[in-house]
Design an enzyme around this catalytic site. Structure first.
Site, PDB file in Angstrom:
ATOM      1  N   LYS A  52       0.546  -0.888   0.109  1.00 60.68           N
ATOM      2  CA  LYS A  52      -0.439   0.120   0.013  1.00 60.68           C
ATOM      3  C   LYS A  52       0.409   1.357   1.056  1.00 60.68           C
ATOM      4  CE  LYS A  52      -4.381   0.257   1.819  1.00 60.68           C
ATOM      5  NZ  LYS A  52      -4.889  -0.409   3.322  1.00 60.68           N
ATOM      6  N   TYR A  53       0.866   2.414  -1.315  1.00 61.70           N
ATOM      7  CA  TYR A  53       1.362   3.615  -0.782  1.00 61.70           C
ATOM      8  C   TYR A  53       0.227   4.514  -0.942  1.00 61.70           C
ATOM      9  CZ  TYR A  53       5.566   1.870  -3.213  1.00 61.70           C
ATOM     10  OH  TYR A  53       6.602   0.674  -3.665  1.00 61.70           O
TER      11      TYR A  53
END
Ligand code: E4P
Length: 276
Positions: A108-109
Protein backbone atom coordinates in the site's frame (compact mmCIF):
# COMPACT_ATOMS: atom_id res chain seq x y z
CA UNK A 1 -17.97 -17.31 -9.63
CA UNK A 2 -17.38 -16.46 -6.01
CA UNK A 3 -18.64 -18.87 -3.29
CA UNK A 4 -21.27 -16.27 -2.37
CA UNK A 5 -22.33 -15.62 -5.98
CA UNK A 6 -20.71 -12.22 -5.84
CA UNK A 7 -18.42 -10.88 -8.53
CA UNK A 8 -16.89 -8.71 -5.82
CA UNK A 9 -14.06 -10.30 -3.83
CA UNK A 10 -14.35 -9.99 -0.05
CA UNK A 11 -11.42 -8.82 2.07
CA UNK A 12 -11.23 -8.27 5.83
CA UNK A 13 -10.01 -4.84 6.96
CA UNK A 14 -8.01 -5.59 10.10
CA UNK A 15 -4.60 -5.68 11.73
CA UNK A 16 -5.43 -8.65 13.92
CA UNK A 17 -5.03 -12.32 12.83
CA UNK A 18 -7.54 -13.37 15.52
CA UNK A 19 -10.13 -11.50 13.42
CA UNK A 20 -8.93 -13.30 10.28
CA UNK A 21 -9.70 -16.59 12.01
CA UNK A 22 -13.13 -15.35 13.07
CA UNK A 23 -13.93 -14.05 9.59
CA UNK A 24 -12.92 -17.40 8.09
CA UNK A 25 -15.11 -19.26 10.51
CA UNK A 26 -18.10 -16.95 9.98
CA UNK A 27 -17.87 -16.65 6.18
CA UNK A 28 -16.15 -19.92 5.33
CA UNK A 29 -13.75 -18.08 3.02
CA UNK A 30 -11.83 -14.81 2.67
CA UNK A 31 -10.28 -13.45 -0.53
CA UNK A 32 -7.78 -11.21 1.21
CA UNK A 33 -7.02 -8.79 4.01
CA UNK A 34 -6.00 -5.14 4.18
CA UNK A 35 -3.93 -3.66 6.98
CA UNK A 36 -2.74 -0.14 7.70
CA UNK A 37 -0.75 1.54 10.51
CA UNK A 38 -3.90 2.56 12.43
CA UNK A 39 -5.24 -1.01 12.28
CA UNK A 40 -1.92 -2.37 13.56
CA UNK A 41 -2.14 0.15 16.40
CA UNK A 42 -5.60 -1.28 17.23
CA UNK A 43 -4.28 -4.85 17.49
CA UNK A 44 -4.96 -5.82 21.15
CA UNK A 45 -1.35 -6.99 21.50
CA UNK A 46 -0.07 -3.44 21.07
CA UNK A 47 -2.25 -2.11 23.92
CA UNK A 48 -0.20 -0.21 26.47
CA UNK A 49 3.05 -1.16 24.72
CA UNK A 50 5.85 0.88 23.19
CA UNK A 51 8.26 -0.56 20.66
CA UNK A 52 11.65 0.23 19.23
CA UNK A 53 11.29 0.95 15.50
CA UNK A 54 12.73 -2.44 14.54
CA UNK A 55 10.56 -4.26 17.08
CA UNK A 56 7.45 -2.61 15.68
CA UNK A 57 8.35 -3.72 12.18
CA UNK A 58 8.94 -7.24 13.52
CA UNK A 59 5.51 -7.11 15.11
CA UNK A 60 3.93 -5.99 11.81
CA UNK A 61 5.80 -8.77 10.00
CA UNK A 62 4.49 -11.33 12.51
CA UNK A 63 0.91 -10.15 11.99
CA UNK A 64 1.21 -10.24 8.24
CA UNK A 65 2.87 -13.68 8.22
CA UNK A 66 0.14 -15.14 10.36
CA UNK A 67 -2.58 -13.62 8.17
CA UNK A 68 -0.82 -14.86 5.06
CA UNK A 69 -0.62 -18.41 6.43
CA UNK A 70 -4.38 -18.31 7.16
CA UNK A 71 -5.25 -17.13 3.63
CA UNK A 72 -2.35 -18.32 1.46
CA UNK A 73 -4.41 -17.98 -1.72
CA UNK A 74 -5.57 -14.47 -0.83
CA UNK A 75 -3.95 -11.08 -1.04
CA UNK A 76 -2.55 -9.31 2.03
CA UNK A 77 -2.04 -5.56 1.83
CA UNK A 78 0.91 -4.16 3.78
CA UNK A 79 1.22 -0.39 4.05
CA UNK A 80 4.48 1.54 3.90
CA UNK A 81 5.20 4.11 6.58
CA UNK A 82 4.97 7.52 4.96
CA UNK A 83 4.59 11.05 6.19
CA UNK A 84 4.65 14.16 4.04
CA UNK A 85 8.45 14.14 3.87
CA UNK A 86 8.93 10.45 2.92
CA UNK A 87 10.52 10.07 -0.52
CA UNK A 88 9.62 7.50 -3.17
CA UNK A 89 13.03 5.88 -2.61
CA UNK A 90 12.31 5.45 1.11
CA UNK A 91 8.92 3.90 0.34
CA UNK A 92 10.51 1.56 -2.22
CA UNK A 93 13.09 0.43 0.28
CA UNK A 94 10.30 -0.66 2.66
CA UNK A 95 8.38 -2.35 -0.16
CA UNK A 96 11.42 -4.41 -1.16
CA UNK A 97 11.70 -5.55 2.46
CA UNK A 98 8.01 -6.59 2.50
CA UNK A 99 8.90 -8.75 -0.48
CA UNK A 100 10.83 -11.03 1.87
CA UNK A 101 7.96 -11.22 4.40
CA UNK A 102 5.26 -13.13 2.51
CA UNK A 103 4.62 -14.14 -1.09
CA UNK A 104 0.99 -12.95 -1.45
CA UNK A 105 1.28 -9.23 -0.68
CA UNK A 106 0.15 -5.97 -2.24
CA UNK A 107 2.12 -2.92 -1.10
CA UNK A 108 0.00 0.00 0.00
CA UNK A 109 1.36 3.33 -1.12
CA UNK A 110 -0.37 6.65 -0.53
CA UNK A 111 -1.78 8.27 -3.67
CA UNK A 112 0.62 11.20 -3.54
CA UNK A 113 3.36 12.21 -5.97
CA UNK A 114 5.98 10.20 -4.04
CA UNK A 115 3.64 7.22 -3.66
CA UNK A 116 2.86 7.20 -7.39
CA UNK A 117 6.56 7.41 -8.26
CA UNK A 118 7.21 4.41 -6.00
CA UNK A 119 4.27 2.52 -7.54
CA UNK A 120 5.47 3.14 -11.08
CA UNK A 121 8.87 1.63 -10.25
CA UNK A 122 7.36 -1.22 -8.18
CA UNK A 123 5.23 -2.36 -11.10
CA UNK A 124 8.31 -2.43 -13.33
CA UNK A 125 10.02 -4.57 -10.67
CA UNK A 126 7.12 -7.04 -10.71
CA UNK A 127 5.68 -6.05 -7.30
CA UNK A 128 1.94 -5.64 -6.70
CA UNK A 129 0.46 -2.41 -5.35
CA UNK A 130 -2.66 -1.16 -3.61
CA UNK A 131 -2.91 2.62 -3.92
CA UNK A 132 -4.54 3.97 -0.82
CA UNK A 133 -6.12 7.20 0.47
CA UNK A 134 -7.96 7.82 -2.81
CA UNK A 135 -10.60 10.53 -2.64
CA UNK A 136 -10.95 11.77 -6.23
CA UNK A 137 -11.35 10.58 -9.79
CA UNK A 138 -8.20 12.50 -10.77
CA UNK A 139 -6.20 10.43 -8.28
CA UNK A 140 -7.69 7.26 -9.78
CA UNK A 141 -6.71 8.43 -13.28
CA UNK A 142 -3.16 9.08 -12.06
CA UNK A 143 -2.97 5.55 -10.58
CA UNK A 144 -4.19 4.12 -13.88
CA UNK A 145 -1.58 6.06 -15.86
CA UNK A 146 1.32 5.40 -13.46
CA UNK A 147 0.75 1.62 -13.50
CA UNK A 148 0.01 1.10 -17.19
CA UNK A 149 1.42 -2.19 -18.42
CA UNK A 150 0.71 -4.01 -15.12
CA UNK A 151 -1.11 -7.35 -15.18
CA UNK A 152 -4.73 -7.52 -14.00
CA UNK A 153 -4.65 -8.30 -10.27
CA UNK A 154 -1.37 -6.48 -9.69
CA UNK A 155 -2.90 -3.05 -9.07
CA UNK A 156 -5.66 -2.19 -6.63
CA UNK A 157 -7.00 1.26 -5.95
CA UNK A 158 -8.65 2.00 -2.61
CA UNK A 159 -11.20 4.84 -2.65
CA UNK A 160 -12.18 5.66 0.95
CA UNK A 161 -15.98 5.65 1.00
CA UNK A 162 -16.64 6.18 4.72
CA UNK A 163 -14.31 9.13 5.15
CA UNK A 164 -16.15 10.99 2.36
CA UNK A 165 -19.50 10.10 3.96
CA UNK A 166 -18.14 11.39 7.28
CA UNK A 167 -17.96 14.86 5.79
CA UNK A 168 -21.35 14.70 4.09
CA UNK A 169 -20.28 13.60 0.59
CA UNK A 170 -21.65 10.42 -0.95
CA UNK A 171 -18.55 8.22 -0.93
CA UNK A 172 -20.24 5.48 -2.97
CA UNK A 173 -20.50 7.97 -5.86
CA UNK A 174 -16.72 8.02 -6.04
CA UNK A 175 -16.67 4.22 -6.52
CA UNK A 176 -19.36 4.55 -9.21
CA UNK A 177 -17.49 7.37 -10.98
CA UNK A 178 -14.14 5.57 -10.96
CA UNK A 179 -15.71 2.36 -12.30
CA UNK A 180 -17.36 4.38 -15.07
CA UNK A 181 -14.13 6.22 -15.91
CA UNK A 182 -12.22 2.92 -16.04
CA UNK A 183 -14.65 1.59 -18.68
CA UNK A 184 -12.58 3.53 -21.22
CA UNK A 185 -9.39 1.78 -19.99
CA UNK A 186 -7.76 -1.63 -20.34
CA UNK A 187 -9.03 -3.02 -17.01
CA UNK A 188 -5.62 -3.36 -15.35
CA UNK A 189 -6.66 -1.52 -12.16
CA UNK A 190 -9.05 -3.24 -9.75
CA UNK A 191 -11.34 -1.02 -7.69
CA UNK A 192 -11.32 -1.89 -3.97
CA UNK A 193 -14.11 -0.27 -1.99
CA UNK A 194 -12.47 0.76 1.33
CA UNK A 195 -13.26 2.66 4.52
CA UNK A 196 -16.48 0.69 4.84
CA UNK A 197 -18.77 1.54 7.73
CA UNK A 198 -22.04 -0.27 7.08
CA UNK A 199 -24.01 -3.05 5.45
CA UNK A 200 -25.41 -0.41 3.05
CA UNK A 201 -21.87 0.19 1.76
CA UNK A 202 -21.42 -3.55 1.18
CA UNK A 203 -24.70 -3.95 -0.73
CA UNK A 204 -24.05 -0.82 -2.80
CA UNK A 205 -20.54 -2.03 -3.65
CA UNK A 206 -22.03 -5.29 -4.94
CA UNK A 207 -24.67 -3.39 -6.91
CA UNK A 208 -21.98 -1.30 -8.58
CA UNK A 209 -19.89 -4.39 -9.31
CA UNK A 210 -16.63 -3.16 -7.79
CA UNK A 211 -13.84 -5.73 -8.00
CA UNK A 212 -13.15 -5.95 -4.25
CA UNK A 213 -14.49 -4.73 -0.93
CA UNK A 214 -12.59 -4.60 2.35
CA UNK A 215 -14.70 -4.37 5.48
CA UNK A 216 -14.29 -4.62 9.25
CA UNK A 217 -15.23 -7.94 10.87
CA UNK A 218 -18.36 -6.41 12.42
CA UNK A 219 -19.72 -5.41 9.00
CA UNK A 220 -18.82 -8.76 7.41
CA UNK A 221 -20.71 -10.54 10.20
CA UNK A 222 -23.71 -8.28 9.61
CA UNK A 223 -23.60 -9.04 5.88
CA UNK A 224 -23.45 -12.78 6.55
CA UNK A 225 -26.54 -12.76 8.74
CA UNK A 226 -28.59 -10.29 6.71
CA UNK A 227 -30.94 -11.04 3.81
CA UNK A 228 -30.74 -7.49 2.54
CA UNK A 229 -30.21 -7.34 -1.22
CA UNK A 230 -30.83 -3.71 -2.19
CA UNK A 231 -29.22 -0.53 -0.91
CA UNK A 232 -31.43 2.41 0.04
CA UNK A 233 -30.48 5.85 -1.24
CA UNK A 234 -28.93 8.21 1.29
CA UNK A 235 -29.13 11.96 1.83
CA UNK A 236 -25.44 12.66 1.32
CA UNK A 237 -24.24 15.25 -1.19
CA UNK A 238 -23.78 13.61 -4.62
CA UNK A 239 -20.29 13.62 -6.14
CA UNK A 240 -20.66 14.46 -9.84
CA UNK A 241 -18.89 12.43 -12.54
CA UNK A 242 -15.99 14.19 -14.25
CA UNK A 243 -14.93 13.46 -17.80
CA UNK A 244 -11.24 12.65 -17.51
CA UNK A 245 -8.97 11.30 -20.25
CA UNK A 246 -6.97 8.34 -18.96
CA UNK A 247 -4.23 8.66 -21.55
CA UNK A 248 -2.19 11.44 -20.03
CA UNK A 249 1.13 11.13 -18.16
CA UNK A 250 0.25 10.61 -14.48
CA UNK A 251 2.13 13.74 -13.43
CA UNK A 252 -0.45 15.88 -15.30
CA UNK A 253 -3.43 14.99 -13.09
CA UNK A 254 -4.28 17.22 -10.15
CA UNK A 255 -3.99 14.62 -7.36
CA UNK A 256 -4.10 16.98 -4.40
CA UNK A 257 -6.83 16.17 -1.85
CA UNK A 258 -7.01 17.41 1.73
CA UNK A 259 -8.31 14.06 3.02
CA UNK A 260 -5.24 12.33 1.54
CA UNK A 261 -2.99 14.73 3.45
CA UNK A 262 -5.00 14.30 6.64
CA UNK A 263 -5.07 10.52 6.22
CA UNK A 264 -1.32 10.38 5.75
CA UNK A 265 -0.80 12.39 8.93
CA UNK A 266 -3.12 10.15 10.92
CA UNK A 267 -1.47 6.91 9.74
CA UNK A 268 1.95 8.34 10.59
CA UNK A 269 0.88 9.59 14.02
CA UNK A 270 -0.83 6.30 14.97
CA UNK A 271 2.36 4.44 13.99
CA UNK A 272 4.71 6.87 15.75
CA UNK A 273 2.62 6.70 18.92
CA UNK A 274 3.66 3.04 19.21
CA UNK A 275 7.36 3.89 19.11
CA UNK A 276 9.43 4.60 22.23
C1 E4P B 1 -8.16 -0.15 4.00
O1 E4P B 1 -7.46 -0.48 3.07
C2 E4P B 1 -8.22 1.20 4.53
O2 E4P B 1 -6.99 1.60 5.05
C3 E4P B 1 -9.32 1.29 5.54
O3 E4P B 1 -10.48 0.73 4.97
C4 E4P B 1 -9.59 2.70 6.06
O4 E4P B 1 -10.73 2.69 6.88
P1 E4P B 1 -11.13 3.88 7.88
O5 E4P B 1 -11.52 5.07 7.05
O6 E4P B 1 -12.27 3.32 8.65
O7 E4P B 1 -9.92 4.18 8.72
Amino acid sequence: MHPNNQKTKIFLDSGDPAETKQALSVLGFLDGQTTNPSLIAKNPQTAGRKFLKEELLDFYRGVVKEVSSLIPEGSVSIEVYADNSTSAEEMLKQAREFNAWIPNFHIKYPTTTQGLKAAEISIKEGLRVNMTLVFSQAQAAAVYAATKGAKKGDVFISPFVGRLDDRGENGMDLIKNILKMFEQGDGHVEVLSASIRSLEHVIKTFELGADIITAPLKVLKEWKTSNKQTAVSNKLKPIPYQKIDLNRPWQEYDIQHELTDKGLEKFASDWNALIV
